[in-house]
Motif scaffolding. Structure first.
Motif, PDB file in Angstrom:
ATOM      1  N   UNK A  36       0.852  -1.199   0.000  1.00 42.97           N
ATOM      2  CA  UNK A  36       0.000   0.000   0.000  1.00 42.97           C
ATOM      3  C   UNK A  36       0.891   1.254   0.000  1.00 42.97           C
ATOM      4  N   UNK A  37       1.893   1.248   0.883  1.00 39.53           N
ATOM      5  CA  UNK A  37       2.771   2.425   1.006  1.00 39.53           C
ATOM      6  C   UNK A  37       3.608   2.598  -0.275  1.00 39.53           C
ATOM      7  N   UNK A  38       4.004   1.475  -0.863  1.00 41.06           N
ATOM      8  CA  UNK A  38       4.772   1.565  -2.113  1.00 41.06           C
ATOM      9  C   UNK A  38       3.953   2.288  -3.196  1.00 41.06           C
ATOM     10  N   UNK A  39       2.644   1.990  -3.272  1.00 38.67           N
ATOM     11  CA  UNK A  39       1.826   2.664  -4.299  1.00 38.67           C
ATOM     12  C   UNK A  39       1.745   4.173  -4.016  1.00 38.67           C
ATOM     13  N   UNK A  40       1.799   4.536  -2.726  1.00 41.48           N
ATOM     14  CA  UNK A  40       1.792   5.965  -2.378  1.00 41.48           C
ATOM     15  C   UNK A  40       3.104   6.619  -2.815  1.00 41.48           C
ATOM     16  N   UNK A  41       4.205   5.885  -2.638  1.00 39.45           N
ATOM     17  CA  UNK A  41       5.516   6.417  -3.063  1.00 39.45           C
ATOM     18  C   UNK A  41       5.497   6.674  -4.570  1.00 39.45           C
ATOM     19  N   UNK A  42       4.898   5.740  -5.312  1.00 36.95           N
ATOM     20  CA  UNK A  42       4.850   5.891  -6.773  1.00 36.95           C
ATOM     21  C   UNK A  42       4.021   7.125  -7.143  1.00 36.95           C
ATOM     22  N   UNK A  44       3.556   9.759  -5.403  1.00 37.09           N
ATOM     23  CA  UNK A  44       4.334  10.958  -5.032  1.00 37.09           C
ATOM     24  C   UNK A  44       5.462  11.216  -6.036  1.00 37.09           C
ATOM     25  N   UNK A  45       6.163  10.139  -6.415  1.00 38.16           N
ATOM     26  CA  UNK A  45       7.327  10.310  -7.302  1.00 38.16           C
ATOM     27  C   UNK A  45       6.914  10.616  -8.741  1.00 38.16           C
ATOM     28  N   UNK A  46       5.739  10.096  -9.169  1.00 39.83           N
ATOM     29  CA  UNK A  46       5.329  10.299 -10.559  1.00 39.83           C
ATOM     30  C   UNK A  46       4.697  11.677 -10.770  1.00 39.83           C
ATOM     31  N   UNK A  47       4.317  12.327  -9.670  1.00 40.90           N
ATOM     32  CA  UNK A  47       3.656  13.635  -9.788  1.00 40.90           C
ATOM     33  C   UNK A  47       4.621  14.669 -10.370  1.00 40.90           C
ATOM     34  N   UNK A  48       4.074  15.627 -11.150  1.00 39.95           N
ATOM     35  CA  UNK A  48       4.951  16.643 -11.756  1.00 39.95           C
ATOM     36  C   UNK A  48       5.507  17.617 -10.710  1.00 39.95           C
ATOM     37  N   UNK A 166      -3.071   9.987  -2.560  1.00 38.06           N
ATOM     38  CA  UNK A 166      -2.584  10.759  -1.398  1.00 38.06           C
ATOM     39  C   UNK A 166      -1.146  11.200  -1.668  1.00 38.06           C
ATOM     40  N   UNK A 167      -0.338  10.271  -2.202  1.00 43.56           N
ATOM     41  CA  UNK A 167       1.056  10.604  -2.525  1.00 43.56           C
ATOM     42  C   UNK A 167       1.111  11.745  -3.544  1.00 43.56           C
ATOM     43  N   UNK A 168       0.272  11.643  -4.578  1.00 41.36           N
ATOM     44  CA  UNK A 168       0.214  12.676  -5.629  1.00 41.36           C
ATOM     45  C   UNK A 168      -0.197  14.021  -5.024  1.00 41.36           C
ATOM     46  N   UNK A 169      -1.236  13.979  -4.173  1.00 35.15           N
ATOM     47  CA  UNK A 169      -1.733  15.215  -3.538  1.00 35.15           C
ATOM     48  C   UNK A 169      -0.661  15.815  -2.625  1.00 35.15           C
ATOM     49  N   UNK A 170       0.125  14.950  -1.967  1.00 33.34           N
ATOM     50  CA  UNK A 170       1.188  15.456  -1.090  1.00 33.34           C
ATOM     51  C   UNK A 170       2.220  16.223  -1.919  1.00 33.34           C
ATOM     52  N   UNK A 171       2.496  15.727  -3.126  1.00 33.21           N
ATOM     53  CA  UNK A 171       3.525  16.356  -3.962  1.00 33.21           C
ATOM     54  C   UNK A 171       3.022  17.614  -4.665  1.00 33.21           C
ATOM     55  N   UNK A 172       1.723  17.628  -5.025  1.00 33.34           N
ATOM     56  CA  UNK A 172       1.235  18.720  -5.886  1.00 33.34           C
ATOM     57  C   UNK A 172       0.166  19.591  -5.230  1.00 33.34           C
ATOM     58  N   UNK A 173      -0.434  19.097  -4.159  1.00 29.88           N
ATOM     59  CA  UNK A 173      -1.553  19.833  -3.544  1.00 29.88           C
ATOM     60  C   UNK A 173      -2.817  19.720  -4.370  1.00 29.88           C
ATOM     61  N   UNK A 302       9.647   4.364 -14.982  1.00 27.88           N
ATOM     62  CA  UNK A 302       9.314   5.185 -16.141  1.00 27.88           C
ATOM     63  C   UNK A 302       9.338   6.681 -15.778  1.00 27.88           C
ATOM     64  N   UNK A 303       8.736   7.002 -14.620  1.00 26.77           N
ATOM     65  CA  UNK A 303       8.666   8.410 -14.198  1.00 26.77           C
ATOM     66  C   UNK A 303      10.069   8.951 -13.889  1.00 26.77           C
ATOM     67  N   UNK A 304      10.885   8.121 -13.221  1.00 24.89           N
ATOM     68  CA  UNK A 304      12.231   8.575 -12.837  1.00 24.89           C
ATOM     69  C   UNK A 304      13.091   8.775 -14.096  1.00 24.89           C
ATOM     70  N   UNK A 305      13.010   7.831 -15.027  1.00 25.33           N
ATOM     71  CA  UNK A 305      13.807   7.939 -16.269  1.00 25.33           C
ATOM     72  C   UNK A 305      13.372   9.178 -17.058  1.00 25.33           C
ATOM     73  N   UNK A 306      12.068   9.373 -17.157  1.00 26.20           N
ATOM     74  CA  UNK A 306      11.516  10.526 -17.888  1.00 26.20           C
ATOM     75  C   UNK A 306      12.050  11.843 -17.283  1.00 26.20           C
TER      76      UNK A 306
END
Ligand code: HEM
Ligand SMILES: CC(C)=CCC/C(C)=C/CC/C(C)=C/COP(=O)(O)OP(=O)(O)O
Length: 314
Positions: A36-42, A44-48, A166-173, A302-306
């Motif tokens: 579950x937490x891993x999907x949150x990390x993804x 967060x990391x994939x967010x612009x 939640x991860x995405x919202x944490x990164x971008x609001x 993919x997100x990190x390489x991009x």
């Protein structure tokens, strides 16, 4: 006259806790929550955009603590049925190592702590989503849906699907279509993930009186529903590529992983009623975990390489 009534010290309320730190850790459902937490990390990391790494780490820690807290609240409420089921009887509350009140306070304190810290140090949208997810799992799923309807995990699955948002919202609001698609992948994945297990654990659920799909609609109907969900989750897993969020590397891998999901679900669909060992259902449960972990890992790569290529101006 003694100031302390000796007999009262034997009362349950005065008993010293026998729980170890390991018991409290087990209340967090660490194995399930790690994915579950891993999907949150993804998410967060994939967010612009860029995020301060310390704030990012705090956000993930808060989500991990909030997820674990919801597991503790679930184990507090479900202690009666967990005591009946073989798979769960040894958990800290039904086995008596942790008192129900301890599990409840532990879950509540960690819930408030994680939500408030996320709100104050990161942003209030992600904190509100985390609070809603904890509420959804502990109250809507655990206290209401689980004991009431065989659609419990279809609706309740929303709780497990929120962490990338939640991860995405944490990164971008904010919330975006891309984060909603990550939600949808987990949401559609949950029924085959769980019903595969429910098929070979149906005796447990029957004894505990929980209306899981195989016990209510029967095994044949559950097998068909698993197959139908696999036919939906496979293309939805490829959608991020189709919509241009990822490269073909992710898209082709997701296509192959999705084909594997449909294949495993087909084997479950074709499983004869007489098969009590249910190897295909066990195989699908295992594959469901591999599928989700791999697809989210690929998304992360993919997100990190991009990001790396963009930063290098390539
Ligand atoms: C309402 C939704 C869900 C239900 C009802 C459900 C149910 C279950 C159950 C009953 C187990 C067996 C646990 C045990 O061994 O005691 C399990 C295992 C597991 N679930 Fe789920 N699950 C759900 C959603 C999720 C989600 C969203 C994830 C991750 C994103 C997840 C990840 C896992 C993992 C990693 C395991 C294996 C744990 C181990 O190694 O023992 N589950 N799930
Ligand atoms: C951020 C946050 C709050 C995340 C929560 C994620 C979440 C709701 C995950 C659900 C995982 C899970 C083990 C469900 C088990 O159902 P069950 O409780 O019926 O299984 P059991 O019989 O093993 O207790």
């Amino acid at each position: 006259m003694a100031l302390v009534d000796e007999n009262r010290l034997d009362d349950q309320a005065f008993r010293m806790s026998e729980a170890t730190a390991g018991d409290f850790f087990a209340l967090l459902k660490p194995r399930v929550m790690s994915l579950v937490v891993f999907t949150a990390i993804v998410g967060l990391a994939a967010a612009p955009g860029s995020m301060n790494p310390l704030i990012g780490a705090i956000a993930i820690l808060c989500i991990a603590i909030g997820a674990g807290a919801s597991g503790a609240l679930n184990m507090w409420y479900d202690a009666d049925i967990d005591a009946i089921m073989k798979r769960t009887a040894k958990r800290p509350v039904p086995s008596g190592r942790v008192q129900p009140g301890e599990a409840l306070s532990f879950g509540l304190v960690l819930s408030v702590l994680s939500v408030m810290t996320l709100g104050v140090l990161v942003n209030w949208l992600s904190a509100a989503l985390l609070a809603f997810t904890i509420f959804f799992y502990a109250v809507i799923y655990t206290m209401w849906l689980k004991r009431w309807t065989p659609q419990n995990i279809v609706i309740g699955g929303a709780a497990g699907s929120f962490p990338p948002m939640i991860g995405w919202a944490a990164a971008t609001g904010s919330i975006s279509l891309e984060s909603v698609i990550l939600f949808a992948i987990i949401f559609l994945w949950t029924p085959p993930h769980f019903w595969a297990l429910a098929l070979f654990k149906s005796d447990d659920y029957q004894r505990a009186g929980i209306p899981m799909m195989p016990n209510v609609a029967g095994e044949a109907s559950t097998r068909l529903q698993i197959f139908v969900y696999s036919l939906i989750v496979a293309p939805v897993g490829v959608l991020p590529w189709v919509l241009g969020y990822t490269s073909a590397f992710y898209g082709i891998a997701a296509l192959l992983l999705g084909a594997g999901f449909v294949w495993y679900a087909w084997k479950v669909y074709r499983m004869p009623d007489s098969d009590r060992v249910m190897k295909p259902a066990k195989a699908l449960f295992g594959y469901s975990l591999v599928y989700l972990a791999t697809i989210f890992s690929l998304y992360l790569v993919d997100a990190v390489v991009e990001r790396f290529l963009t930063a290098g101006g390539i």
